[in-house]
Design an enzyme around this catalytic site. Structure first.
Site, PDB file in Angstrom:
ATOM      1  N   GLY A  29     -16.193  35.836 -11.243  1.00  0.00           N
ATOM      2  CA  GLY A  29     -15.081  36.150 -10.346  1.00  0.00           C
ATOM      3  C   GLY A  29     -14.570  34.925  -9.613  1.00  0.00           C
ATOM      4  O   GLY A  29     -15.101  33.814  -9.756  1.00  0.00           O
ATOM      5  N   THR A  31     -14.674  34.220  -6.411  1.00  0.00           N
ATOM      6  CA  THR A  31     -15.604  33.669  -5.418  1.00  0.00           C
ATOM      7  C   THR A  31     -16.681  32.852  -6.128  1.00  0.00           C
ATOM      8  O   THR A  31     -17.015  31.734  -5.701  1.00  0.00           O
ATOM      9  CB  THR A  31     -16.237  34.810  -4.581  1.00  0.00           C
ATOM     10  OG1 THR A  31     -15.211  35.729  -4.191  1.00  0.00           O
ATOM     11  CG2 THR A  31     -16.914  34.267  -3.338  1.00  0.00           C
ATOM     12  N   ASP A  84     -16.727  43.528  -4.897  1.00  0.00           N
ATOM     13  CA  ASP A  84     -15.416  44.076  -4.535  1.00  0.00           C
ATOM     14  C   ASP A  84     -15.502  44.828  -3.216  1.00  0.00           C
ATOM     15  O   ASP A  84     -14.538  44.842  -2.451  1.00  0.00           O
ATOM     16  CB  ASP A  84     -14.914  44.975  -5.668  1.00  0.00           C
ATOM     17  CG  ASP A  84     -14.751  44.186  -6.949  1.00  0.00           C
ATOM     18  OD1 ASP A  84     -13.990  43.206  -6.933  1.00  0.00           O
ATOM     19  OD2 ASP A  84     -15.410  44.504  -7.946  1.00  0.00           O
ATOM     20  N   LYS A  94     -18.877  46.569  -7.830  1.00  0.00           N
ATOM     21  CA  LYS A  94     -18.564  45.342  -8.558  1.00  0.00           C
ATOM     22  C   LYS A  94     -17.856  45.711  -9.864  1.00  0.00           C
ATOM     23  O   LYS A  94     -17.832  46.861 -10.263  1.00  0.00           O
ATOM     24  CB  LYS A  94     -19.843  44.563  -8.864  1.00  0.00           C
ATOM     25  CG  LYS A  94     -20.482  44.014  -7.592  1.00  0.00           C
ATOM     26  CD  LYS A  94     -21.737  43.198  -7.863  1.00  0.00           C
ATOM     27  CE  LYS A  94     -21.602  42.200  -8.969  1.00  0.00           C
ATOM     28  NZ  LYS A  94     -20.448  41.297  -8.832  1.00  0.00           N
ATOM     29  N   GLY A  95     -17.298  44.711 -10.495  1.00  0.00           N
ATOM     30  CA  GLY A  95     -16.674  44.946 -11.798  1.00  0.00           C
ATOM     31  C   GLY A  95     -15.166  44.869 -11.795  1.00  0.00           C
ATOM     32  O   GLY A  95     -14.531  45.201 -12.795  1.00  0.00           O
ATOM     33  N   GLY A  96     -14.597  44.415 -10.672  1.00  0.00           N
ATOM     34  CA  GLY A  96     -13.148  44.234 -10.639  1.00  0.00           C
ATOM     35  C   GLY A  96     -12.666  43.306 -11.749  1.00  0.00           C
ATOM     36  O   GLY A  96     -11.541  43.423 -12.249  1.00  0.00           O
ATOM     37  N   GLY A  97     -13.533  42.392 -12.152  1.00  0.00           N
ATOM     38  CA  GLY A  97     -13.198  41.485 -13.260  1.00  0.00           C
ATOM     39  C   GLY A  97     -13.743  41.976 -14.592  1.00  0.00           C
ATOM     40  O   GLY A  97     -13.602  41.299 -15.611  1.00  0.00           O
ATOM     41  N   GLU A 103     -23.456  41.520 -15.430  1.00  0.00           N
ATOM     42  CA  GLU A 103     -23.875  41.208 -14.050  1.00  0.00           C
ATOM     43  C   GLU A 103     -25.092  42.042 -13.659  1.00  0.00           C
ATOM     44  O   GLU A 103     -26.045  41.541 -13.057  1.00  0.00           O
ATOM     45  CB  GLU A 103     -22.725  41.486 -13.079  1.00  0.00           C
ATOM     46  CG  GLU A 103     -21.567  40.511 -13.218  1.00  0.00           C
ATOM     47  CD  GLU A 103     -20.402  40.809 -12.308  1.00  0.00           C
ATOM     48  OE1 GLU A 103     -19.597  39.899 -12.086  1.00  0.00           O
ATOM     49  OE2 GLU A 103     -20.275  41.952 -11.826  1.00  0.00           O
ATOM     50  N   LYS A 121     -14.301  42.383   2.284  1.00  0.00           N
ATOM     51  CA  LYS A 121     -15.076  43.188   1.330  1.00  0.00           C
ATOM     52  C   LYS A 121     -16.084  44.118   2.014  1.00  0.00           C
ATOM     53  O   LYS A 121     -16.665  44.978   1.378  1.00  0.00           O
ATOM     54  CB  LYS A 121     -15.833  42.268   0.355  1.00  0.00           C
ATOM     55  CG  LYS A 121     -14.980  41.225  -0.354  1.00  0.00           C
ATOM     56  CD  LYS A 121     -14.095  41.834  -1.398  1.00  0.00           C
ATOM     57  CE  LYS A 121     -13.348  40.836  -2.246  1.00  0.00           C
ATOM     58  NZ  LYS A 121     -14.137  40.078  -3.188  1.00  0.00           N
TER      59      LYS A 121
HETATM   60  O1  LIG Z   1     -16.446  41.782 -12.621  1.00  0.00           O
HETATM   61  C1  LIG Z   1     -16.316  41.066 -11.641  1.00  0.00           C
HETATM   62  C2  LIG Z   1     -17.291  40.902 -10.569  1.00  0.00           C
HETATM   63  O2  LIG Z   1     -18.026  42.044 -10.271  1.00  0.00           O
HETATM   64  C3  LIG Z   1     -16.825  40.177  -9.325  1.00  0.00           C
HETATM   65  O3  LIG Z   1     -17.979  39.675  -8.720  1.00  0.00           O
HETATM   66  C4  LIG Z   1     -16.071  41.015  -8.332  1.00  0.00           C
HETATM   67  O4  LIG Z   1     -14.994  41.667  -8.968  1.00  0.00           O
HETATM   68  C5  LIG Z   1     -15.558  40.167  -7.157  1.00  0.00           C
HETATM   69  O5  LIG Z   1     -14.599  39.290  -7.623  1.00  0.00           O
HETATM   70  P1  LIG Z   1     -13.879  38.223  -6.724  1.00  0.00           P
HETATM   71  O6  LIG Z   1     -14.885  37.232  -6.292  1.00  0.00           O
HETATM   72  O7  LIG Z   1     -12.833  37.628  -7.639  1.00  0.00           O
HETATM   73  O8  LIG Z   1     -13.234  38.948  -5.567  1.00  0.00           O
END
Ligand SMILES: O=C[C@H](O)[C@H](O)[C@H](O)COP(=O)(O)O
Length: 220
Positions: A29, A31, A84, A94-97, A103, A121
């Protein structure tokens, strides 16, 4: 500070949790991308990284950080990843990506899960962010019906395939008051590979970045 600057602050604070000479777990992600960038500066201090996605692998490789297959590792001292949403009990969505399955696997073999987030968050109740559910493609309609019966509104993530060749249903309209119970319940639907609730294996450390600085919380 922008949200991205806050993500970077949380990510760089996680470098303190990287043990000398270790193979560590690396999430996915925007971050975590900041974390990988920071890790590049101390790469001679670590033995390598187990990655949770093709995207993170590519970034680690570009910095010359050795990639280690999880099949060659029994345990990792630390796993660093974003979320997320995270609640007061250290349960996460989690899993927005779309990287939730790998993971969850890497997190499962890690002694310590360090979650890096900007303050937006942190929530009282999980579910405002749609819950990602990875499904075997032929089961998508069946799983959608089952998730609707649980009170959610599943929406197929159009044009997206996971690193494992599967589909993602994003489940809207949930207020998850029992994250462990709901994680178990969704996993019982035939055709579900993984759901994005990380409650049974939640975070151990939360590094939460706000304009005033990065707050550190440890699960008691
Ligand atoms: O599948 C993506 C992951 O779980 C990420 O860690 C989660 O979506 C947070 O993403 P970001 O750091 O882009 O907000």
């Amino acid at each position: 500070m922008t949200q991205d600057e806050l993500k970077k602050a949380a990510a760089l604070a996680a470098l303190d949790y990287v043990p000398e000479g270790a193979v560590i777990g690396v999430g996915t992600g925007s971050t975590v991308n900041h974390f990988i960038d920071g890790l590049a500066g101390i790469r001679s201090r670590i033995a390598g990284a187990v990655s949770s996605s093709e995207a993170s692998s590519a970034r680690l490789r570009a910095y010359g950080i050795p990639l280690v297959e999880l099949t060659n590792v029994d345990e990792l001292p630390v796993y660093v990843d974003g979320a997320d949403e995270i609640d007061g009990g250290f349960a996460m969505i989690k899993g927005g990506g779309g990287a939730l399955t790998r993971e969850k696997i890497v997190a499962a073999v890690s002694r310590r899960f360090v979650c890096i987030c900007d303050a937006s968050k942190k929530v009282a109740t999980l579910g405002c962010f749609p819950l990602p559910v990875e499904v075997i493609p032929m089961a998508a309609r069946h799983v959608s019906r089952e998730l609707a019966a649980l009170g959610g509104k599943p929406v197929l993530r159009e044009g997206f395939t996971t690193d494992n060749g599967n589909l993602i249903l994003d489940v809207h309209g949930l207020a998850i008051t029992d994250p462990r119970g709901f994680e178990t319940r969704v996993n019982q639907i035939v055709g579900v590979v993984t759901n994005g609730l990380f409650a049974h294996r939640g975070a151990d450390v939360l590094l939460l970045a706000a304009p005033g600085g990065v707050e550190r919380f440890e699960r008691g």
